[in-house]
Design an enzyme around this catalytic site. Sequence first.
Site, PDB file in Angstrom:
ATOM      1  CG  ASP A  69      17.046  61.181 -49.484  1.00 12.17           C
ATOM      2  OD1 ASP A  69      17.194  62.257 -50.074  1.00 12.17           O
ATOM      3  OD2 ASP A  69      16.922  61.087 -48.249  1.00 12.17           O
ATOM      4  CG  ASP A 124      14.239  65.954 -44.038  1.00 10.94           C
ATOM      5  OD1 ASP A 124      14.187  65.925 -45.279  1.00 10.94           O
ATOM      6  OD2 ASP A 124      14.910  65.164 -43.358  1.00 10.94           O
TER       7      ASP A 124
HETATM    8  C1  GAL Z   1      16.677  62.999 -45.794  1.00 12.63           C
HETATM    9  C2  GAL Z   1      15.227  62.764 -46.178  1.00 12.63           C
HETATM   10  C3  GAL Z   1      14.520  62.239 -44.964  1.00 12.63           C
HETATM   11  C4  GAL Z   1      15.169  60.941 -44.542  1.00 12.63           C
HETATM   12  C5  GAL Z   1      16.658  61.133 -44.329  1.00 12.63           C
HETATM   13  C6  GAL Z   1      17.390  59.829 -44.098  1.00 12.63           C
HETATM   14  O1  GAL Z   1      17.365  63.509 -46.880  1.00 12.63           O
HETATM   15  O2  GAL Z   1      14.674  63.961 -46.632  1.00 12.63           O
HETATM   16  O3  GAL Z   1      13.142  62.053 -45.241  1.00 12.63           O
HETATM   17  O4  GAL Z   1      14.933  59.971 -45.521  1.00 12.63           O
HETATM   18  O5  GAL Z   1      17.256  61.762 -45.425  1.00 12.63           O
HETATM   19  O6  GAL Z   1      18.757  59.999 -43.909  1.00 12.63           O
END
Ligand code: GAL
Length: 670
Positions: free
Chosen positions: A404, A467
């Site tokens: 990520d 998200d």
């Molecule tokens: C976001 C991601 C989510 C989750 C989150 C965790 O950037 O899109 O799915 O993984 O971080 O902090």
Amino acid sequence: MKSVFVAFASIVIACATAPSQTIRLEDIDLSAMDIGWGSPQANLSVDGNPISIAGTKYAHGVGTHAVSKCLLTLNGNGRSFSASVGVDDEANDRASVEFMVFGDRKLLWKSGVMKKGDPAKVCTVALEGIKLLGLYVGDAADGIDYDHADWADAVVSGMGNLSPHDLTAGNAAENNEQILTPPAPETPRINGARVFGARPGHLFLFTIAATGKRPLRFGEVGLPQGLTVDPASGRITGTVFAAGTYPVRLTASNALGSTERELRIEIGDRICLTPPMGWNSWNCWACAVDDQKVRSAADAMVSSGLADHGWSYINIDDCWEIKPATNDSLLRGEARASDGRINTNRKFPDMKSLAEYVHEKGLKIGIYSSPGPLTCAGFTASYLHEADDARQYASWGIDYLKYDWCSYGKIAKDRSLPELRKPYAVMRRALDAVDRDIVYSLCQYGMGNVWEWGAEVGGNCWRTTGDIVDTWSSMSGIGFGQAGHEVYAGPGHWNDPDMLVVGLVGWGPSLHPSNLKPNEQYTHISLWSLLSAPLLIGCDLDRMDDFTKNLLMNDEVIAVNQDPLGKQARRIFDDGATQLWVKDLEDGSKAVGLFWVGGGGKDPVDLFKWDGATSRKITVTAQQLGLTGPFAVRDLWRQKDLGVFVQEFSAEVGYHGVVLVRISSAGGGR
Ligand code: GAL
């Protein structure tokens, strides 16, 4: 003070019986308000602060976030609507919204574009004769970033028997939880993927997913050298050294009969030949995840029966690492050992034993990191330690990595393509250097049209969006927004429109039932199946109700997602209210989704086009599907043949719902 309270209470009682009354917006069932981010809050801003517009505080009202939509059924009993509206002071300068009020699909009032610091605008609208009241907050055409919007002091005054419950009762009409999936038969049936890829010389694990009365016994003909199947559990394990394509006949039998099915095993460079199916901790637990919750998800994956339908990954998302800047003793500590090995925090005392626990159940385990120094939640990530981390994952026995972007935003020089690609290529090389098959899931929210190059940097899937949350606008905006991406997906490389938001979700520790209505949940699962999307359940697997299980255990729907051809559906029709999506399947048939999106798009007038009808006829023609002869139609949710058709097929589709069918040529060409 006491006497004031008593006086106030008696006014409320008097109002309840009088012919005229007022209902505060915060008293309605706020799950009827669909919002772009977070959840609507009664008497608070969307972030949970006191409602505040340009320095003025309000004790009453609803805090929401663009794009926000709410449809209230007045049936002519309303008199007026009033509110003070504006951007909440907790937003930042990027916020800009526009409030609109609709009556029976006509615009009655709009605020014009409002920004942070603008004084509240007072809206007063007469409602006489109006049946449906629509409250809308748009994003002022610049995206929803920080669009924290307040309907302060919002009140519907009306006559007769108007009650908070009645206002949203129209929405509840489509809220009947209808279970459509028939129970799996007691006779044996093999489900799940029909093709599976592994690299030569790497550990192999594939569990035959099968339903039927237990005990089942499994067998095979044609497994490549190096693999065996455990007859009791159906687990195929071992290592194959010789690359090649191996057609294997799998068998399953029980006291009531036996069945067989082909599994094509491909030993070569490619893995993840069908979209991954499993669970991820984020949408339910977020940072409340711990070892026990992951173990219990693995237990429930098996005990609920999900594993019998092909669900296999148990993926830990953010928050398993050390958190540098925290006083929380569970999360504090040395981020890495002196040799660079990453440490887990105290909530994950032994990652290797956790991985073994998951594997012993025939399941696989995933983990999460970022190419930056920190994850999105501020935990230690992989920057400058990519090789250390890949080695560590392999030695723990990890099968899946979600990678990520997060704090890499501060490392990248800019958002040019080379800079966007770079960190993903670095981790790809690190993963290639270990002797384990690890599915590589890129997460950077779609920057630089990642779908155009995600496969080139070696991703097995890539998030195409920000998200998801459990609202219609979020789910439908993301899902229906995938049109055009189909050319980039195929076996081993998939578009990922984010995880599923059905069941008990909530980003932990407290959970709530998904705010998606049942029809919307059918749309969600049908659309993600058509899109060949990774299917990662985001709910508490321990507490799935029968409706959620029905959504996740329909083998004919899952077969659309897992079809070996790996073709993502394309949209062939969209008139703003209805859409048709078609996915070509390996056997020459087509999966077709007939959706009534009911104006789920950006156009607010479109949104309030709904006239209260609960279903609508949608037609797909032979010509649209490129068929020239008669065709057979099967309803996949009901697992029922609907007959043979010639020119066209029509179905009654529920509001925000879907009819998902499989269409095959019935002779006379296709
Ligand atoms: C976001 C991601 C989510 C989750 C989150 C965790 O950037 O899109 O799915 O993984 O971080 O902090």
